[in-house]
Enzyme design. Sequence first.
Site, mmCIF file in Angstrom:
data_model
loop_
_atom_site.group_PDB
_atom_site.id
_atom_site.type_symbol
_atom_site.label_atom_id
_atom_site.label_comp_id
_atom_site.label_asym_id
_atom_site.label_seq_id
_atom_site.Cartn_x
_atom_site.Cartn_y
_atom_site.Cartn_z
ATOM 1 N N ALA A 1 34.128 3.897 9.142
ATOM 2 C CA ALA A 1 34.240 5.326 9.422
ATOM 3 C C ALA A 1 32.950 5.867 10.031
ATOM 4 O O ALA A 1 32.980 6.677 10.961
ATOM 5 C CB ALA A 1 34.581 6.085 8.146
ATOM 6 N N TYR A 2 31.825 5.404 9.522
ATOM 7 C CA TYR A 2 30.539 5.833 10.079
ATOM 8 C C TYR A 2 30.422 5.426 11.538
ATOM 9 O O TYR A 2 30.070 6.240 12.408
ATOM 10 C CB TYR A 2 29.402 5.210 9.266
ATOM 11 C CG TYR A 2 28.024 5.411 9.864
ATOM 12 C CD1 TYR A 2 27.368 6.623 9.754
ATOM 13 C CD2 TYR A 2 27.378 4.366 10.534
ATOM 14 C CE1 TYR A 2 26.098 6.807 10.286
ATOM 15 C CE2 TYR A 2 26.123 4.536 11.075
ATOM 16 C CZ TYR A 2 25.480 5.757 10.946
ATOM 17 O OH TYR A 2 24.225 5.931 11.492
ATOM 18 N N ALA A 3 30.745 4.166 11.832
ATOM 19 C CA ALA A 3 30.660 3.686 13.204
ATOM 20 C C ALA A 3 31.607 4.451 14.114
ATOM 21 O O ALA A 3 31.276 4.761 15.267
ATOM 22 C CB ALA A 3 30.964 2.185 13.259
ATOM 23 N N THR B 1 32.637 7.593 13.796
ATOM 24 C CA THR B 1 32.115 8.938 14.085
ATOM 25 C C THR B 1 30.918 8.873 15.018
ATOM 26 O O THR B 1 30.772 9.709 15.914
ATOM 27 C CB THR B 1 31.729 9.677 12.788
ATOM 28 O OG1 THR B 1 30.756 8.927 12.055
ATOM 29 C CG2 THR B 1 32.954 9.900 11.918
#
Length: 245
Positions: free
Chosen positions: A148-150, A152
């Site tokens: 999810a971080y990647a 965004t």
Amino acid sequence: MRGLNLDGRTAVVTGGAGAIGAAICGDLASLGARVVVADIDEPAAARIAASLDGAAHLAVDLADPASIEAFCAWTGPVDILVHNAGVSIVEPFVTSDPENWDLMWRVNLRAPMLLTKLLLPGMVERGWGRLVFISSDGARAGSGGEGAYAATKAGLFGLAKTLAREAARGSVTSNVVCPGPTDTPMLRRVDAEKPGLVDKIARGIPLRRLGTPEDVAGLVAYLCTDRAAYVTGQVLSVSGGVTMH
């Protein structure tokens, strides 16, 4: 050196109280910019601002659109906007919590969109501006536990390139900087939990060392100067050679 002076420019750095953010604030201030240290941790932001000539600070909650609007009303005209703040929650994607996805989306992607929407028109009107988005090499190559971080942070690529096209006639540039493994307190906390991890990471880097906040800040500062006036729409890694394009 000609073209490296930022006298008279106002620069906002989100996440300015963190390790990389503080280094960026320091470099921009050393080039003459009036720096606004923006961070949800107001005491830390105040300490960084106090160490820089002419700097100011203000707390801003990037997960809250109302806080972003109030912040932009307070800053007035801004020439340089460095989107450095970010939230990373590490968890395998299939067992990850969608509430964490939402927090990362709000801080990592929606906040830069809202800030830019409010501050970019003034840059275009004045005929000069710099947008720099701090993403991650994990967004370029993938990173275990950071789906999810990647996602965004990868969204910043499309945003920055679109803005590079839309704002070009106003002499506003828009670029992305992707730090690779960087020696920050966050990484050291991970190493404390998993001893030897940092050394293992460093051995896999062609330059055989972790990056420093100053390594990242140097590229950001360059992109904000007139020497980089012809550089826009680019995604640049600061990774010691881990990522090569």
